[in-house]
Design a protein around this motif. Sequence first.
Motif, PDB file in Angstrom:
ATOM      1  N   MET A   1      44.825  78.442  63.787  1.00 22.81           N
ATOM      2  CA  MET A   1      43.621  79.095  64.245  1.00 22.81           C
ATOM      3  C   MET A   1      43.411  80.572  63.374  1.00 22.81           C
ATOM      4  O   MET A   1      44.457  81.023  63.017  1.00 22.81           O
ATOM      5  N   SER A   2      42.278  80.690  62.703  1.00 23.32           N
ATOM      6  CA  SER A   2      42.431  81.818  61.826  1.00 23.32           C
ATOM      7  C   SER A   2      41.244  82.813  62.354  1.00 23.32           C
ATOM      8  O   SER A   2      39.896  82.573  61.815  1.00 23.32           O
ATOM      9  N   LYS A   3      41.544  83.647  62.927  1.00 20.70           N
ATOM     10  CA  LYS A   3      40.395  84.680  63.397  1.00 20.70           C
ATOM     11  C   LYS A   3      39.623  85.328  62.189  1.00 20.70           C
ATOM     12  O   LYS A   3      38.623  85.610  62.205  1.00 20.70           O
ATOM     13  N   TYR A   4      40.647  85.628  61.142  1.00 24.84           N
ATOM     14  CA  TYR A   4      39.931  86.295  59.924  1.00 24.84           C
ATOM     15  C   TYR A   4      38.994  85.320  59.298  1.00 24.84           C
ATOM     16  O   TYR A   4      37.949  85.611  58.927  1.00 24.84           O
ATOM     17  N   LEU A   5      39.192  84.042  59.381  1.00 28.60           N
ATOM     18  CA  LEU A   5      38.102  83.114  58.852  1.00 28.60           C
ATOM     19  C   LEU A   5      36.894  82.820  59.660  1.00 28.60           C
ATOM     20  O   LEU A   5      35.774  82.990  58.933  1.00 28.60           O
ATOM     21  N   ILE A   6      37.118  83.164  60.738  1.00 23.37           N
ATOM     22  CA  ILE A   6      35.580  83.120  61.753  1.00 23.37           C
ATOM     23  C   ILE A   6      35.024  84.330  61.475  1.00 23.37           C
ATOM     24  O   ILE A   6      33.916  84.256  61.418  1.00 23.37           O
ATOM     25  N   ASP A   7      35.488  85.513  61.479  1.00 28.30           N
ATOM     26  CA  ASP A   7      35.015  86.684  61.297  1.00 28.30           C
ATOM     27  C   ASP A   7      34.544  86.896  59.826  1.00 28.30           C
ATOM     28  O   ASP A   7      33.509  87.307  59.750  1.00 28.30           O
ATOM     29  N   LYS A   8      35.180  86.310  58.782  1.00 29.96           N
ATOM     30  CA  LYS A   8      34.704  86.290  57.420  1.00 29.96           C
ATOM     31  C   LYS A   8      33.460  85.613  57.399  1.00 29.96           C
ATOM     32  O   LYS A   8      32.550  85.976  56.871  1.00 29.96           O
ATOM     33  N   PHE A   9      33.214  84.272  58.126  1.00 31.08           N
ATOM     34  CA  PHE A   9      31.817  83.487  58.283  1.00 31.08           C
ATOM     35  C   PHE A   9      31.019  84.491  58.961  1.00 31.08           C
ATOM     36  O   PHE A   9      29.801  84.585  58.369  1.00 31.08           O
ATOM     37  N   LEU A  10      31.259  84.884  60.064  1.00 33.73           N
ATOM     38  CA  LEU A  10      30.039  85.756  60.673  1.00 33.73           C
ATOM     39  C   LEU A  10      29.558  86.706  59.631  1.00 33.73           C
ATOM     40  O   LEU A  10      28.493  87.072  59.753  1.00 33.73           O
ATOM     41  N   LYS A 102      21.252  91.274  76.222  1.00 30.10           N
ATOM     42  CA  LYS A 102      21.589  91.196  77.740  1.00 30.10           C
ATOM     43  C   LYS A 102      21.961  89.961  78.092  1.00 30.10           C
ATOM     44  O   LYS A 102      23.131  89.684  78.789  1.00 30.10           O
ATOM     45  N   ALA A 103      21.441  88.936  77.583  1.00 27.83           N
ATOM     46  CA  ALA A 103      21.719  87.498  78.155  1.00 27.83           C
ATOM     47  C   ALA A 103      23.081  87.162  77.286  1.00 27.83           C
ATOM     48  O   ALA A 103      24.065  86.584  77.925  1.00 27.83           O
ATOM     49  N   PHE A 104      23.432  87.901  76.011  1.00 25.39           N
ATOM     50  CA  PHE A 104      24.610  87.592  75.525  1.00 25.39           C
ATOM     51  C   PHE A 104      25.605  88.285  76.203  1.00 25.39           C
ATOM     52  O   PHE A 104      26.875  87.487  76.491  1.00 25.39           O
ATOM     53  N   GLY A 105      25.521  89.440  76.542  1.00 23.71           N
ATOM     54  CA  GLY A 105      26.461  89.976  77.510  1.00 23.71           C
ATOM     55  C   GLY A 105      26.742  89.456  78.826  1.00 23.71           C
ATOM     56  O   GLY A 105      27.927  89.284  79.213  1.00 23.71           O
ATOM     57  N   ALA A 106      25.672  88.759  79.313  1.00 23.88           N
ATOM     58  CA  ALA A 106      25.834  88.205  80.523  1.00 23.88           C
ATOM     59  C   ALA A 106      26.598  87.009  80.567  1.00 23.88           C
ATOM     60  O   ALA A 106      27.534  86.673  81.376  1.00 23.88           O
ATOM     61  N   ARG A 107      26.413  86.393  79.395  1.00 24.22           N
ATOM     62  CA  ARG A 107      27.405  85.086  79.113  1.00 24.22           C
ATOM     63  C   ARG A 107      28.956  85.473  79.147  1.00 24.22           C
ATOM     64  O   ARG A 107      29.779  84.602  79.163  1.00 24.22           O
ATOM     65  N   LEU A 108      29.329  86.752  78.805  1.00 20.52           N
ATOM     66  CA  LEU A 108      30.566  87.028  78.519  1.00 20.52           C
ATOM     67  C   LEU A 108      31.107  87.887  79.881  1.00 20.52           C
ATOM     68  O   LEU A 108      32.185  88.407  79.824  1.00 20.52           O
ATOM     69  N   ALA A 109      30.173  88.116  80.918  1.00 16.86           N
ATOM     70  CA  ALA A 109      30.477  88.943  82.008  1.00 16.86           C
ATOM     71  C   ALA A 109      31.705  88.387  82.852  1.00 16.86           C
ATOM     72  O   ALA A 109      32.628  89.326  83.533  1.00 16.86           O
ATOM     73  N   HIS A 110      32.266  87.123  82.668  1.00 18.38           N
ATOM     74  CA  HIS A 110      33.358  86.504  83.267  1.00 18.38           C
ATOM     75  C   HIS A 110      34.586  87.083  82.651  1.00 18.38           C
ATOM     76  O   HIS A 110      35.707  86.723  83.706  1.00 18.38           O
ATOM     77  N   PHE A 111      34.678  87.720  81.372  1.00 19.27           N
ATOM     78  CA  PHE A 111      36.108  87.952  81.294  1.00 19.27           C
ATOM     79  C   PHE A 111      36.344  89.566  81.743  1.00 19.27           C
ATOM     80  O   PHE A 111      35.752  90.285  81.819  1.00 19.27           O
ATOM     81  N   ASP A 112      37.717  89.465  82.255  1.00 15.19           N
ATOM     82  CA  ASP A 112      38.427  90.722  82.639  1.00 15.19           C
ATOM     83  C   ASP A 112      39.197  91.378  81.692  1.00 15.19           C
ATOM     84  O   ASP A 112      39.752  90.157  80.687  1.00 15.19           O
ATOM     85  N   LEU A 113      39.508  92.584  81.635  1.00 13.15           N
ATOM     86  CA  LEU A 113      40.360  92.923  80.877  1.00 13.15           C
ATOM     87  C   LEU A 113      41.934  92.417  81.146  1.00 13.15           C
ATOM     88  O   LEU A 113      42.225  92.102  82.129  1.00 13.15           O
ATOM     89  N   PRO A 114      42.766  92.057  80.259  1.00 12.50           N
ATOM     90  CA  PRO A 114      42.450  92.650  78.739  1.00 12.50           C
ATOM     91  C   PRO A 114      41.704  91.419  78.093  1.00 12.50           C
ATOM     92  O   PRO A 114      41.857  90.103  78.444  1.00 12.50           O
ATOM     93  N   TYR A 115      40.858  91.673  77.378  1.00 14.42           N
ATOM     94  CA  TYR A 115      40.035  90.929  76.587  1.00 14.42           C
ATOM     95  C   TYR A 115      40.782  89.894  75.644  1.00 14.42           C
ATOM     96  O   TYR A 115      41.910  90.495  75.175  1.00 14.42           O
ATOM     97  N   PRO A 116      40.238  88.841  75.051  1.00 15.25           N
ATOM     98  CA  PRO A 116      41.083  88.210  74.085  1.00 15.25           C
ATOM     99  C   PRO A 116      41.159  89.158  72.670  1.00 15.25           C
ATOM    100  O   PRO A 116      40.428  90.233  72.699  1.00 15.25           O
ATOM    101  N   ASP A 117      42.311  88.958  72.245  1.00 21.93           N
ATOM    102  CA  ASP A 117      42.637  89.856  70.968  1.00 21.93           C
ATOM    103  C   ASP A 117      41.764  89.592  69.911  1.00 21.93           C
ATOM    104  O   ASP A 117      41.560  88.412  69.502  1.00 21.93           O
ATOM    105  N   ILE A 118      41.047  90.541  69.549  1.00 19.64           N
ATOM    106  CA  ILE A 118      40.270  90.346  68.346  1.00 19.64           C
ATOM    107  C   ILE A 118      40.733  91.167  67.009  1.00 19.64           C
ATOM    108  O   ILE A 118      40.108  91.037  65.938  1.00 19.64           O
ATOM    109  N   ALA A 119      42.017  91.239  67.111  1.00 22.77           N
ATOM    110  CA  ALA A 119      42.528  91.807  65.826  1.00 22.77           C
ATOM    111  C   ALA A 119      42.756  90.766  64.836  1.00 22.77           C
ATOM    112  O   ALA A 119      43.034  89.515  65.151  1.00 22.77           O
ATOM    113  N   THR A 120      42.549  91.040  63.617  1.00 25.96           N
ATOM    114  CA  THR A 120      42.544  89.990  62.662  1.00 25.96           C
ATOM    115  C   THR A 120      43.943  90.270  61.880  1.00 25.96           C
ATOM    116  O   THR A 120      44.600  91.075  61.829  1.00 25.96           O
TER     117      THR A 120
END
Length: 120
Positions: A1-10, A102-120
């Motif tokens: 998996m490459s978080k870098y590549l996903i982030d680069k795409f976005l 708001k809809a974007f955030g609501a779809r992520l509301a089920h996540f609790d801390l700690p969130y998935p690691d977003i470091a690349t």
Amino acid sequence: MSKYLIDKFLYTVDRDPDLVERYRSAPGELVAWWEAERANTVLNCMTGESSTWLRFTDDERQALIDHDHVRLFELGAHPFLTLTLFIAMFERDNKEPLEYQKAFGARLAHFDLPYPDIAT
């Protein structure tokens, strides 16, 4: 998996209005093209320098094709990169101010801390 590549795409798609529209209307085609033509280029440098090994996993590719920002977040995509690109693609479909965000955030509301690691 490459978080870098996903982030680069976005990041790169969000900065080109033509790519934003291609991603909105034909995501599978755009993801395949981007992976073949841009994934291995040096970020923000089109001088011909590139690598040959960067590829999306099947799961990453499918999440990008499906515009699945929840799955992208689970995979470690940076939420601000995802949000800004998805606003460019989908906010126009909403009538109320901040309706998409708001809809974007609501779809992520089920996540609790700690969130998935977003470091690349």
